[in-house]
Design a protein around this motif. Structure first.
Motif, short mmCIF file in Angstrom:
data_model
loop_
_atom_site.label_atom_id
_atom_site.label_comp_id
_atom_site.label_asym_id
_atom_site.label_seq_id
_atom_site.Cartn_x
_atom_site.Cartn_y
_atom_site.Cartn_z
N TRP A 104 0.83 -1.21 0.00
CA TRP A 104 0.00 0.00 0.00
C TRP A 104 0.86 1.26 0.00
CZ3 TRP A 104 -4.44 -0.83 4.10
CH2 TRP A 104 -5.27 -1.87 3.64
N CYS A 105 0.62 2.11 -0.98
CA CYS A 105 1.35 3.37 -1.05
C CYS A 105 0.61 4.31 -1.99
CB CYS A 105 2.78 3.16 -1.56
SG CYS A 105 2.84 2.63 -3.28
N ALA A 106 0.98 5.60 -1.95
CA ALA A 106 0.38 6.58 -2.86
C ALA A 106 1.25 7.82 -2.90
CB ALA A 106 -1.03 6.95 -2.42
N GLU A 107 1.37 8.41 -4.08
CA GLU A 107 2.01 9.71 -4.16
C GLU A 107 1.12 10.75 -3.48
OE1 GLU A 107 4.16 11.14 -7.73
OE2 GLU A 107 3.33 9.34 -8.69
N VAL A 108 1.73 11.72 -2.83
CA VAL A 108 0.97 12.81 -2.20
C VAL A 108 0.76 13.88 -3.26
CG1 VAL A 108 0.92 14.52 -0.37
CG2 VAL A 108 1.96 12.28 0.04
N GLN A 109 -0.49 14.08 -3.63
CA GLN A 109 -0.82 15.01 -4.72
C GLN A 109 -1.16 16.40 -4.19
OE1 GLN A 109 -2.51 12.38 -8.30
NE2 GLN A 109 -4.07 12.92 -6.81
N THR A 110 -0.96 17.38 -5.03
CA THR A 110 -1.45 18.72 -4.75
C THR A 110 -2.90 18.81 -5.24
OG1 THR A 110 -0.80 19.59 -6.92
CG2 THR A 110 0.86 19.66 -5.15
N THR A 111 -3.56 19.93 -4.94
CA THR A 111 -4.92 20.12 -5.44
C THR A 111 -4.95 20.08 -6.96
OG1 THR A 111 -5.46 21.48 -3.50
CG2 THR A 111 -6.89 21.70 -5.42
N GLY A 130 -8.57 9.31 -12.14
CA GLY A 130 -9.63 8.84 -11.26
C GLY A 130 -10.63 9.94 -10.93
N PHE A 131 -10.11 11.15 -10.68
CA PHE A 131 -10.99 12.29 -10.41
C PHE A 131 -11.82 12.63 -11.63
CE2 PHE A 131 -11.94 16.80 -10.46
CZ PHE A 131 -12.50 16.99 -9.20
N ARG A 132 -11.19 12.63 -12.79
CA ARG A 132 -11.91 12.95 -14.02
C ARG A 132 -13.02 11.94 -14.29
NH1 ARG A 132 -9.55 16.33 -17.88
NH2 ARG A 132 -7.66 17.40 -17.18
N ALA A 133 -12.75 10.68 -14.00
CA ALA A 133 -13.74 9.65 -14.24
C ALA A 133 -14.97 9.82 -13.35
CB ALA A 133 -13.12 8.27 -14.02
N LEU A 134 -14.78 10.40 -12.16
CA LEU A 134 -15.91 10.59 -11.24
C LEU A 134 -16.89 11.64 -11.73
CD1 LEU A 134 -14.07 10.55 -7.79
CD2 LEU A 134 -15.65 8.81 -8.66
N GLN A 135 -16.42 12.59 -12.55
CA GLN A 135 -17.26 13.71 -12.98
C GLN A 135 -17.92 14.37 -11.76
OE1 GLN A 135 -19.84 11.73 -15.86
NE2 GLN A 135 -18.48 12.35 -17.52
N HIS A 136 -17.08 14.74 -10.82
CA HIS A 136 -17.55 15.15 -9.50
C HIS A 136 -17.80 16.65 -9.37
CE1 HIS A 136 -18.35 14.13 -5.36
NE2 HIS A 136 -17.54 15.08 -4.92
N LEU A 137 -17.73 17.40 -10.46
CA LEU A 137 -17.93 18.85 -10.39
C LEU A 137 -19.23 19.25 -11.07
CD1 LEU A 137 -14.31 20.07 -11.20
CD2 LEU A 137 -15.37 19.79 -8.95
N GLN A 138 -19.80 20.34 -10.59
CA GLN A 138 -21.02 20.88 -11.19
C GLN A 138 -20.92 22.40 -11.25
OE1 GLN A 138 -24.55 20.51 -8.70
NE2 GLN A 138 -23.28 20.34 -6.87
N GLN A 139 -21.67 22.99 -12.16
CA GLN A 139 -21.74 24.44 -12.27
C GLN A 139 -23.05 24.92 -11.67
OE1 GLN A 139 -21.19 25.29 -16.50
NE2 GLN A 139 -19.09 25.92 -16.09
N PRO A 146 -17.91 20.98 -6.06
CA PRO A 146 -18.23 19.54 -6.06
C PRO A 146 -19.72 19.31 -5.83
CG PRO A 146 -16.31 19.98 -4.69
CD PRO A 146 -16.90 21.31 -5.03
N HIS A 147 -20.23 18.22 -6.40
CA HIS A 147 -21.62 17.86 -6.14
C HIS A 147 -21.69 16.86 -4.98
CE1 HIS A 147 -20.90 14.03 -8.09
NE2 HIS A 147 -20.66 14.59 -9.26
N CYS A 148 -22.89 16.53 -4.59
CA CYS A 148 -23.12 15.56 -3.50
C CYS A 148 -22.44 14.23 -3.84
CB CYS A 148 -24.62 15.38 -3.31
SG CYS A 148 -25.07 14.12 -2.09
N PRO A 149 -21.72 13.61 -2.90
CA PRO A 149 -21.04 12.35 -3.20
C PRO A 149 -21.96 11.14 -3.25
CG PRO A 149 -20.70 12.93 -0.90
CD PRO A 149 -21.43 14.09 -1.54
#
Length: 365
Positions: free
Chosen positions: A295-302, A310-319, A331-334
């Motif tokens: 188990w590991c992960a790079e620490v990402q910035t915003t 992975g974020f893009r695939a979620l389509q987690h933003l709304q206008q 962000p929209h409701c999770p």
């Protein structure tokens, strides 16, 4: 049809916890009328007014107080606090209100439970964090207390309040009786520290000790923490130190054969890792470790997050459109219902723009 369609919520709250609970109910389909005493909010806070109607109210006006009481009487849920101001109800006690409106669910947020002198102080997320010792869990052993840089306590309190409200709605469906649901910021901050407090209360009262190196949890052994690499940072979760040493070709870890030593000597182990991991980029280490199932992960910035596949695939933003300010992104409701995102159904008008329609519909006088 959304789960909470047909439920009317009157939200009379300040700060973040109450409005966040209100927007979650609104996202799930409830009709939420937000009571405000002035035009409120910076852009992040205004995002919590999506899917809500905004009713402007003057607490010094007796007629406005009557209107608010009438509106609360028509509601399924009245959500209030934390606030230092006297509540409405036309001077009646909560007990009298419950007698006259037995199906009303009154959901209330307080600073410290409503029974302590601390509730007379102006509350703040940082104040509650400080009161409960949370900043002493961040950083390394020699660091000063470091607060969590988010409205952590308010978010926990909001989630707790929504859970309580949903439970009260189920109860009312069976009994036709409302409930008083109470959540405090203090108790929410205590609850989220169940690991720390349970351990502390059952190990002789020993103070939690942060690791001196790459601390990420006071009670977890090495290698748990974040480490600098040649070009960024790498997060390592729980796992075998011996297996980690093999995958990283870090011979210094081979001597820690006893799993008990991974906690007792965690600072030594982490120092060895700190020096070793600086020799290569985070992505290279991540590739080797993932190939070995570690188990590991790079620490990402915003910015990294927003570009991550992975974020893009979620389509987690709304206008959302804010009157006189145009569109903004949030962000929209999770939560998904039947595989569908719960995007905003309504733009954000100025405070008071809904007054006339609400007064006419509910015949407020």
């Amino acid at each position: 049809m959304l789960p909470l369609e047909g439920i009317l919520v009157v939200e009379h709250s300040m700060g973040l916890a109450g409005p966040f609970a209100g927007v979650r109910l609104a996202d799930l389909g409830a009709r939420v009328i937000r009571i405000e005493q002035a035009e409120e909010g910076s852009l992040p806070l205004i995002s919590l007014y999506r899917n809500k109607e905004r009713f402007l109210y003057n607490a010094a006006c007796d007629q406005d107080t009557r209107k608010l009481n009438q509106l609360i009487a028509a509601a399924d849920i009245y959500l209030d606090g934390p606030s230092l101001q006297a509540l409405p109800f036309g001077g009646a006690s909560r007990e009298k209100w419950r007698f006259n409106h037995p199906q009303l669910i009154h959901a209330m947020i307080t600073s410290c439970g409503g029974r302590d002198v601390e509730d007379t102080k102006a509350y703040d997320d940082l104040f509650i964090q400080a009161l409960t010792g949370m900043p002493w869990l961040n950083g390394n052993a020699d660091d000063p207390p470091i607060p969590f840089p988010l409205s952590t306590v308010e978010m926990f309190a909001s989630a707790n309040l929504v859970q309580g409200i949903l439970a009260a709605l189920v109860h009312r469906a069976h009994t036709r009786s409302g409930m008083l649901v109470e959540v405090s910021l203090l108790e929410s901050a205590i609850d989220v520290q169940f690991e720390v407090l349970t351990t502390h209360l059952n190990d002789g009262g020993l103070q939690p000790q942060r690791s001196a190196v790459s601390n990420a949890h006071a009670y977890l052994a090495a290698p748990y923490g974040v480490y600098e690499t040649s070009d960024g940072y790498l997060a390592l979760a729980m796992g075998s130190v011996l297996e980690l040493g093999k995958l990283l070709h870090c011979d210094a870890l081979a001597k820690y054969k006893d799993p008990a030593s991974w906690f007792v000597h965690r600072d030594e182990i982490k120092l060895n890792l700190t020096e070793h991991l600086k020799s290569r980029p985070a992505s290279a280490w991540e590739k080797d470790l993932e190939a070995g199932g570690y188990w590991c992960a790079e620490v990402q910035t915003t910015q990294d997050l927003l570009q991550h596949e992975g974020f893009r695939a979620l389509q987690h933003l709304q206008q959302i459109e804010v009157e006189d300010q145009g569109l903004f992104v949030t962000p929209h409701c999770p939560i998904k219902i039947d595989s569908t995102h719960l995007n905003s159904r309504r733009g954000i008008l100025r405070a008071g723009e809904d007054n006339a329609a609400i007064e006419e519909e509910f015949k407020l006088i």
